[in-house]
Write a protein that holds these residues in place. Structure first.
Motif, PDB file in Angstrom:
ATOM      1  N   THR A  45       6.332  -1.373   1.017  1.00  0.00           N
ATOM      2  CA  THR A  45       7.764  -1.290   0.360  1.00  0.00           C
ATOM      3  C   THR A  45       8.388   0.038  -0.126  1.00  0.00           C
ATOM      4  O   THR A  45       9.531   0.155   0.290  1.00  0.00           O
ATOM      5  CB  THR A  45       7.896  -2.026  -1.039  1.00  0.00           C
ATOM      6  OG1 THR A  45       7.154  -1.373  -1.959  1.00  0.00           O
ATOM      7  CG2 THR A  45       7.172  -3.361  -0.878  1.00  0.00           C
ATOM      8  N   ASP A  46       7.573   1.104  -0.141  1.00  0.00           N
ATOM      9  CA  ASP A  46       8.124   2.369  -0.498  1.00  0.00           C
ATOM     10  C   ASP A  46       8.900   2.131  -1.574  1.00  0.00           C
ATOM     11  O   ASP A  46      10.136   2.810  -1.709  1.00  0.00           O
ATOM     12  CB  ASP A  46       8.585   2.990   0.469  1.00  0.00           C
ATOM     13  CG  ASP A  46       8.861   4.631   0.273  1.00  0.00           C
ATOM     14  OD1 ASP A  46       8.199   4.941  -0.778  1.00  0.00           O
ATOM     15  OD2 ASP A  46       9.511   5.369   1.050  1.00  0.00           O
ATOM     16  N   ALA A  47       8.805   1.214  -2.575  1.00  0.00           N
ATOM     17  CA  ALA A  47       9.903   0.829  -3.474  1.00  0.00           C
ATOM     18  C   ALA A  47       9.807   1.928  -4.736  1.00  0.00           C
ATOM     19  O   ALA A  47       8.728   2.387  -4.945  1.00  0.00           O
ATOM     20  CB  ALA A  47       9.605  -0.468  -4.075  1.00  0.00           C
ATOM     21  N   HIS A  48      10.899   2.426  -5.145  1.00  0.00           N
ATOM     22  CA  HIS A  48      11.062   3.084  -6.238  1.00  0.00           C
ATOM     23  C   HIS A  48      11.575   2.442  -7.601  1.00  0.00           C
ATOM     24  O   HIS A  48      11.755   3.305  -8.698  1.00  0.00           O
ATOM     25  CB  HIS A  48      12.023   4.545  -5.869  1.00  0.00           C
ATOM     26  CG  HIS A  48      11.301   5.428  -4.789  1.00  0.00           C
ATOM     27  ND1 HIS A  48      11.230   5.229  -3.606  1.00  0.00           N
ATOM     28  CD2 HIS A  48      10.977   6.671  -4.972  1.00  0.00           C
ATOM     29  CE1 HIS A  48      10.358   6.198  -2.932  1.00  0.00           C
ATOM     30  NE2 HIS A  48      10.376   7.099  -3.667  1.00  0.00           N
ATOM     31  N   ALA A  49      12.658   1.720  -7.189  1.00  0.00           N
ATOM     32  CA  ALA A  49      13.329   1.123  -8.716  1.00  0.00           C
ATOM     33  C   ALA A  49      13.732  -0.354  -8.036  1.00  0.00           C
ATOM     34  O   ALA A  49      13.413  -0.894  -6.815  1.00  0.00           O
ATOM     35  CB  ALA A  49      14.566   2.029  -8.694  1.00  0.00           C
TER      36      ALA A  49
ATOM     37  N   PRO B  73       2.057   7.652  -6.087  1.00  0.00           N
ATOM     38  CA  PRO B  73       3.092   8.804  -6.498  1.00  0.00           C
ATOM     39  C   PRO B  73       2.876   9.916  -5.530  1.00  0.00           C
ATOM     40  O   PRO B  73       2.041  10.060  -4.808  1.00  0.00           O
ATOM     41  CB  PRO B  73       2.610   9.144  -7.652  1.00  0.00           C
ATOM     42  CG  PRO B  73       1.058   8.509  -7.978  1.00  0.00           C
ATOM     43  CD  PRO B  73       0.971   7.443  -6.986  1.00  0.00           C
ATOM     44  N   HIS B  74       4.205  10.541  -5.250  1.00  0.00           N
ATOM     45  CA  HIS B  74       4.101  11.700  -4.426  1.00  0.00           C
ATOM     46  C   HIS B  74       3.284  12.677  -4.690  1.00  0.00           C
ATOM     47  O   HIS B  74       3.083  12.981  -5.892  1.00  0.00           O
ATOM     48  CB  HIS B  74       5.667  12.388  -4.659  1.00  0.00           C
ATOM     49  CG  HIS B  74       6.755  11.295  -3.882  1.00  0.00           C
ATOM     50  ND1 HIS B  74       6.703  11.417  -2.476  1.00  0.00           N
ATOM     51  CD2 HIS B  74       7.787  10.633  -4.291  1.00  0.00           C
ATOM     52  CE1 HIS B  74       7.696  10.748  -2.180  1.00  0.00           C
ATOM     53  NE2 HIS B  74       8.496  10.233  -3.167  1.00  0.00           N
ATOM     54  N   GLN B  75       2.693  13.450  -3.871  1.00  0.00           N
ATOM     55  CA  GLN B  75       1.878  14.708  -3.933  1.00  0.00           C
ATOM     56  C   GLN B  75       2.649  15.668  -3.151  1.00  0.00           C
ATOM     57  O   GLN B  75       2.460  15.523  -1.826  1.00  0.00           O
ATOM     58  CB  GLN B  75       0.371  14.467  -3.695  1.00  0.00           C
ATOM     59  CG  GLN B  75      -0.173  13.481  -4.348  1.00  0.00           C
ATOM     60  CD  GLN B  75      -0.673  14.074  -5.793  1.00  0.00           C
ATOM     61  OE1 GLN B  75      -1.004  15.302  -6.033  1.00  0.00           O
ATOM     62  NE2 GLN B  75      -0.588  13.168  -6.770  1.00  0.00           N
TER      63      GLN B  75
ATOM     64  N   GLY C  58      -2.059   8.311  -3.206  1.00  0.00           N
ATOM     65  CA  GLY C  58      -0.924   9.307  -3.485  1.00  0.00           C
ATOM     66  C   GLY C  58      -0.348   9.098  -2.035  1.00  0.00           C
ATOM     67  O   GLY C  58      -0.704   9.066  -0.995  1.00  0.00           O
ATOM     68  N   GLU C  59       1.151   9.810  -2.306  1.00  0.00           N
ATOM     69  CA  GLU C  59       1.753   9.914  -0.901  1.00  0.00           C
ATOM     70  C   GLU C  59       1.694  11.444  -0.536  1.00  0.00           C
ATOM     71  O   GLU C  59       2.638  12.252  -1.005  1.00  0.00           O
ATOM     72  CB  GLU C  59       3.064   9.525  -1.001  1.00  0.00           C
ATOM     73  CG  GLU C  59       3.947   9.609   0.374  1.00  0.00           C
ATOM     74  CD  GLU C  59       5.262   9.079   0.329  1.00  0.00           C
ATOM     75  OE1 GLU C  59       5.606   8.718  -0.806  1.00  0.00           O
ATOM     76  OE2 GLU C  59       5.771   8.853   1.530  1.00  0.00           O
ATOM     77  N   ASN C  60       0.771  11.746   0.109  1.00  0.00           N
ATOM     78  CA  ASN C  60       0.530  13.395   0.440  1.00  0.00           C
ATOM     79  C   ASN C  60       1.551  13.547   1.434  1.00  0.00           C
ATOM     80  O   ASN C  60       1.582  13.435   2.637  1.00  0.00           O
ATOM     81  CB  ASN C  60      -0.855  13.526   0.955  1.00  0.00           C
ATOM     82  CG  ASN C  60      -1.800  12.984  -0.004  1.00  0.00           C
ATOM     83  OD1 ASN C  60      -2.320  13.615  -0.909  1.00  0.00           O
ATOM     84  ND2 ASN C  60      -2.477  11.771   0.351  1.00  0.00           N
TER      85      ASN C  60
ATOM     86  N   LEU D 199       0.772  -1.427  -0.055  1.00  0.00           N
ATOM     87  CA  LEU D 199      -0.092   0.042  -0.169  1.00  0.00           C
ATOM     88  C   LEU D 199       0.846   1.257  -0.134  1.00  0.00           C
ATOM     89  O   LEU D 199       0.385   2.531   0.126  1.00  0.00           O
ATOM     90  CB  LEU D 199      -1.104  -0.161   1.233  1.00  0.00           C
ATOM     91  CG  LEU D 199      -0.664   0.209   2.455  1.00  0.00           C
ATOM     92  CD1 LEU D 199      -1.762   0.294   3.436  1.00  0.00           C
ATOM     93  CD2 LEU D 199       0.252  -0.810   3.067  1.00  0.00           C
ATOM     94  N   HIS D 200       2.095   1.156  -0.204  1.00  0.00           N
ATOM     95  CA  HIS D 200       3.101   2.333  -0.427  1.00  0.00           C
ATOM     96  C   HIS D 200       4.230   1.978  -1.455  1.00  0.00           C
ATOM     97  O   HIS D 200       5.036   1.168  -1.265  1.00  0.00           O
ATOM     98  CB  HIS D 200       3.562   2.876   0.706  1.00  0.00           C
ATOM     99  CG  HIS D 200       4.534   3.994   0.890  1.00  0.00           C
ATOM    100  ND1 HIS D 200       5.386   4.258   1.719  1.00  0.00           N
ATOM    101  CD2 HIS D 200       4.920   4.678  -0.299  1.00  0.00           C
ATOM    102  CE1 HIS D 200       5.988   5.234   1.556  1.00  0.00           C
ATOM    103  NE2 HIS D 200       5.825   5.677   0.155  1.00  0.00           N
ATOM    104  N   CYS D 201       3.817   2.517  -2.802  1.00  0.00           N
ATOM    105  CA  CYS D 201       4.774   2.128  -3.684  1.00  0.00           C
ATOM    106  C   CYS D 201       4.857   2.938  -5.056  1.00  0.00           C
ATOM    107  O   CYS D 201       3.781   3.445  -5.269  1.00  0.00           O
ATOM    108  CB  CYS D 201       4.437   0.596  -4.290  1.00  0.00           C
ATOM    109  SG  CYS D 201       5.496  -0.076  -5.494  1.00  0.00           S
TER     110      CYS D 201
HETATM  111 FE   LIG Z   1       7.058   6.999  -0.634  1.00  0.00          FE
END
Ligand SMILES: [Fe+2]
Length: 240
Positions: free
Chosen positions: A191-195, A41-43, A80-82, A4-6
């Motif tokens: 995860t907060d995975a980016h890559a 995605p970041h906000q 979104g990640e606010n 729930l965070h990616c």
């Molecule tokens: Fe994040």
């Protein structure tokens, strides 16, 4: 497992720059055991703030590519990640900020240097208004000690990053993230995975979680609780 965070969608923030990189990350997360992902995605004021149309177009592109690659991963409509900043506060006043697809919960990150004043009271107001606040990577906020997290966790879902439990953070962040999970203060892990480069740290984090707390707890934090959180339901903690 459900993430729930990616930062999975291509070309929207500091996640994958293109479709090929997004597919590589998605396939890696699937191989790790994730069946569902809600992209976040970041906000952020002054940097990334993709619109609902942009996130949906990126998701459609990624879903097509994953279907062609015979992937069975489900990529849900994005939340979104606010960041708690002037953009979020302006949107908050109009009840218009990106939430999880059910519209019953939303992901927040806090400015790392200073936890906003009266945070608990303001989050409690949001909860009473019908939406569950979910705070990302609480291991980063040194101001939030165990006592404050215990208080916040009564009305807010608290997350740590899977990579922080493994080799993806420095010694102190790893010790703190592990300590918070062991103390039963955390509702879910994401995860907060980016890559695709994040995958080794996620693998070591998952191994630690399973070895230290067992398969049942790992699944609770990575599957059952994330589903309940998205439905707007705050899971009970081990000490409740
Ligand atoms: Fe994040």
């Amino acid at each position: 497992m459900l993430d729930l965070h990616c930062h999975l969608l291509p070309g929207l923030d500091d996640g994958p720059p293109d479709l090929e990189a997004a597919v590589a990350l998605a396939r890696g997360l699937e191989a790790l055991g994730f069946a569902e992902i809600v992209p976040t995605p970041h906000q952020k004021a002054g940097s990334w703030a993709p619109t609902a149309e942009e996130t949906e177009a990126a998701r459609a592109l990624l879903c097509d590519a994953l279907a062609s690659a015979q992937s069975s991963l489900t990529v849900h409509p994005a939340a979104g990640e606010n960041m708690w900043d002037e953009l979020f506060l302006a949107r908050h006043a109009q009840h218009a900020f990106p939430c999880y697809p059910t519209q019953k919960a939303f992901l927040l990150e806090l400015p790392p240097a200073l936890v906003p004043p009266a945070l608990s009271e303001r989050l409690f107001e949001l909860r009473v208004a019908g939406r569950l606040p979910v705070i990302a990577h609480v291991e980063r906020y040194a101001d939030l000690d165990h006592r404050r997290l215990e208080e916040l966790g009564r009305s807010t879902a608290l997350l740590v990053n899977l990579s922080s439990l493994g080799s993806g953070a420095g010694f102190f962040a790893r010790r703190r993230a592990r300590g918070l999970v062991e103390a039963g203060l955390i509702h879910a892990v994401a995860t907060d995975a980016h890559a695709a480069a994040d995958l080794p740290a996620l693998t070591t984090g998952l191994r630690w979680l399973r070895d230290r707390l067992g398969e049942d707890v790992a699944l609770r934090l990575l599957s059952d609780h994330p589903r309940r959180i998205i439905a707007g339901d705050l899971p009970e903690l081990a000490g409740d």
